[in-house]
Design an enzyme around this catalytic site. Structure first.
Site, mmCIF file in Angstrom:
data_model
loop_
_atom_site.group_PDB
_atom_site.id
_atom_site.type_symbol
_atom_site.label_atom_id
_atom_site.label_comp_id
_atom_site.label_asym_id
_atom_site.label_seq_id
_atom_site.Cartn_x
_atom_site.Cartn_y
_atom_site.Cartn_z
ATOM 1 C CD GLU A 169 -3.090 -1.534 0.280
ATOM 2 O OE1 GLU A 169 -3.075 0.337 -0.685
ATOM 3 O OE2 GLU A 169 -3.878 -1.778 0.143
ATOM 4 N NE ARG A 173 -3.555 3.155 -0.424
ATOM 5 C CZ ARG A 173 -4.902 2.705 0.081
ATOM 6 N NH1 ARG A 173 -5.294 3.922 -0.024
ATOM 7 N NH2 ARG A 173 -5.260 1.735 -0.371
ATOM 8 C CG ASP A 302 -6.582 -6.934 -7.328
ATOM 9 O OD1 ASP A 302 -5.233 -7.340 -6.864
ATOM 10 O OD2 ASP A 302 -6.885 -6.498 -7.112
ATOM 11 C CD GLU A 476 -11.317 -1.623 -8.490
ATOM 12 O OE1 GLU A 476 -12.789 -1.783 -7.847
ATOM 13 O OE2 GLU A 476 -10.017 -1.392 -7.865
ATOM 14 C CB THR A 563 -1.892 -1.264 -9.164
ATOM 15 O OG1 THR A 563 -3.385 -1.782 -8.583
ATOM 16 C CG2 THR A 563 -1.701 -1.372 -7.599
#
Ligand SMILES: *[C@@H]1O[C@H](CO)[C@@H](O)[C@H](O)[C@H]1NC(C)=O
Ligand SMILES: *[C@@H]1O[C@H](CO)[C@@H](O)[C@H](O)[C@H]1NC(C)=O
Length: 580
Positions: A169, A173, A302, A476, A563
């Site tokens: 994360e 981010r 994913d 998404e 992502t």
């Protein structure tokens, strides 16, 4: 273009004119949410019966789509910005940002109903929300907001936090956000300095026997931290969704260490490969092997698949190993996970869950469950088809059938169909918003007559809506709509994006500022949850903005989106060219 007086340090790959002020590109994110598996048995030759799909090799080609003939004027028109809708998205962003800035500036997370912020740990914030939002401001041309956010990074941001932060994360981010901000500011050295500092603090996570990263990092102590419940375990998506960020940092700094660490992870994953080219969602960081666990495109799986394609695209298609891994994986998905629903034949992906039989052998059980997270796959397959699945040099918009290889054609169709299914999960609810998880009906599910293709499990069983019924502002589907629109010019995708945006405004908007999650997409008077995920400002609103922007903004053949929707420029590497 958002720009204030900043140091301009041009890097070798920085373009002179970064195209902004319109909108652009896509990424995906896996949000770990599930528990670690109880029995993490090393999986050896378990996937018996699953066959490696031999994928033929295709000529490399550049990806710039071209409009074929002059006669397609109307098609060009669809690529003009839809200024009114685009501006409405900007207004929504300001509604979210200004409330956060007023109530919680600098805190990691925002709770719009109580108007409060919180930090991920007691040790203090790491700019989780601010840094995740900066490039959206740059892209939207919000100069004033941008200037204040930059000031915060310059004067308040600290990574000297003595607590443990999630490796994945923090990378997608914070590191990703800093790197995009650096690129979009045409080289404001502030961002590269902070990105380098953060990456250096994180590097020790790779000090494991296999080189697979530890799931957490103590940023002050510069130490990797294992998950105390499941030591030496890392989810596949978390290990394989650091590469775009560390590789771009390496390219910018000429420091090969970042590159080598994340490339070693990909080597390890490739070496652990199962016959199907599908990957279980957990790996052991001691053994470097897959652990017996689910195979799925949802959480913890994913973005592994997403980054296979994007790693190939990021280095300008110079590293064929990622193309090979991507093609193998898509072959496995197509063969084993892609399913059709019973009534209307909607395309979806199921999950494979391992079960140990009485004699100890492992069988795989197909579960017809699809996370909202999987909706990245629609756009990703379409992008893959137009880059790895073409016969000649580039494709039209939309691609003509004779421009795609057999596999390109397969992936293009599957991608568009999965996107259609995701759209259906929005259209089929009272709020026009999609639930977190849908289950599909199967012939043997004992649930009675097949009335609809999919349902939200647990609905009506208790008074409280089930966990699956929530919409937490996830990006998404709008991400895939943006990619699909860029690759087809089909206005239908913009219309659907607009419908979704209006539903968000109607049901998730908090009057005093910000947007919140709703607990039940089937209920027009649903309770809200006091939480605005950072991906609302970094992804959902960015992709909507790009959907309504003209096609010159962050073109898909010049950028990969990490992502978390942070755009990173495609470059030709001078450090490494992959492994084989
Ligand atoms: C979050 O951390 C920052 C930096 O240490 C601090 O200024 C702020 O007060 C913290 N916020 C909360 C809600 O504790
Ligand atoms: C990618 O490669 C092509 C063909 O080799 C080259 O023309 C192009 O300039 C490269 N793009 C970037 C961004 O390096």
């Amino acid at each position: 273009m958002a720009s204030t007086s900043r140091t301009m340090r041009k890097r070798k790959d920085e373009k002179t004119g970064v195209k902004l002020n319109g909108s652009s590109t896509p990424p995906k994110v896996e949000r770990p949410g599930s528990k670690f598996p109880k029995n993490t048995v090393v999986l050896s030759l378990v996937c018996a019966g699953v066959i490696l799909l031999l994928v033929q090799r295709f000529e490399l080609l550049t990806t710039r789509p071209h409009v074929e003939d002059e006669g397609k004027q109307s098609q060009k028109l669809t690529f003009a910005a839809d200024v009114e809708r685009r501006d409405a998205v900007v207004a929504a962003f300001k509604h979210a940002w200004l409330a956060y800035e007023r109530d919680a500036m600098g805190d990691d997370e925002y709770h719009p109903i109580s108007g409060k912020g919180t930090n991920l740990t007691k040790s203090g914030g790491i700019g989780y929300t601010v840094i995740d939002s900066i490039d959206t401001m740059q892209i939207m041309g919000l100069d004033e907001e941008y200037t204040r956010a930059r000031e915060w990074v310059a004067n308040k941001l600290s990574f000297d936090r003595d607590d443990s932060f999630n490796t994945f994360e923090t990378t997608i981010r914070v590191l990703g956000g800093l790197l995009s901000a650096y690129h979009l500011s045409s080289g404001d050295s502030l961002y590269l300095e902070r990105a380098t500092e953060l990456a250096d603090r994180m590097l020790p996570v790779f000090d494991t026997p296999s080189g697979l990263p530890m799931p957490n990092v103590n940023l002050a102590k510069r130490q990797g931290v294992e998950d105390s419940n499941s030591p030496n375990v890392i989810s596949t998506a978390e290990a394989a969704t650091l590469q775009l960020e560390f590789r771009y940092l390496s390219h910018l700094t000429d420091n090969e260490e970042y590159w080598e660490k994340v490339e070693a992870v990909m080597k390890m994953i490739r070496a652990a490969k199962l016959p199907s080219a599908l990957v279980p969602i957990y790996m052991g960081s001691k053994s470097g092997q897959f652990l017996l666990s689910e195979i799925r495109l949802g959480s913890r799986g994913d973005s592994y698949y997403e980054y296979l394609l994007k790693q190939y695209l990021q280095t300008n298609q110079t590293e064929p190993i990622y193309r090979e891994m991507y093609e193998d994986a898509m072959g496995g998905i197509s063969e084993h996970l892609v399913q059709k629903s019973l009534r209307r034949g909607l395309t979806y992906t199921a999950e494979l869950v391992p079960q140990r039989g009485r004699t100890g052998q492992i069988g795989w059980h197909l579960v017809p469950k699809q996370d909202h997270l999987v909706c990245f796959l629609g756009g990703s397959l379409m992008l893959g088809a137009t880059t790895t699945g073409t016969l000649g040099d580039g494709v039209s918009i939309p691609p003509a059938e004779d421009e795609l290889s057999e596999i390109g054609d397969r992936d293009w169709k599957t991608g568009s169909e999965i996107l259609d299914t995701c759209i259906d999960t929005y259209k089929g609810t009272a709020t026009g918003l999609s639930p977190e998880i849908v289950h599909f009906r199967t012939a043997d599910d004992d649930l009675g007559p097949i009335g609809s293709d999919w349902y939200i499990r647990g609905t009506g069983e208790t008074e409280a809506p089930p966990y699956d019924a929530r919409y937490i502002l996830r990006p998404e589907t709008v991400e895939s709509l943006f990619i699909a629109f860029r690759l087809t010019g089909d206005d239908r995708y913009r219309q659907i994006g607009w419908d979704i945006f209006q539903s968000i405004n109607e049901y998730c908007r908090v009057e005093t500022g910000g947007f919140a999650s709703i607990l039940n997409v089937h209920d027009k008077n649903s309770k809200l949850e006091d939480r605005m995920e950072t991906f609302m400002m970094s992804e959902t609103l960015k992709y909507l903005y790009l959907l309504f922007s003209d096609a010159s903004v962050l073109p898909l053949d010049e950028y990969v989106f990490n992502t978390e929707a942070h755009p990173l420029p495609i470059f030709t590497p001078n450090i490494r060219t992959g492994f084989s």
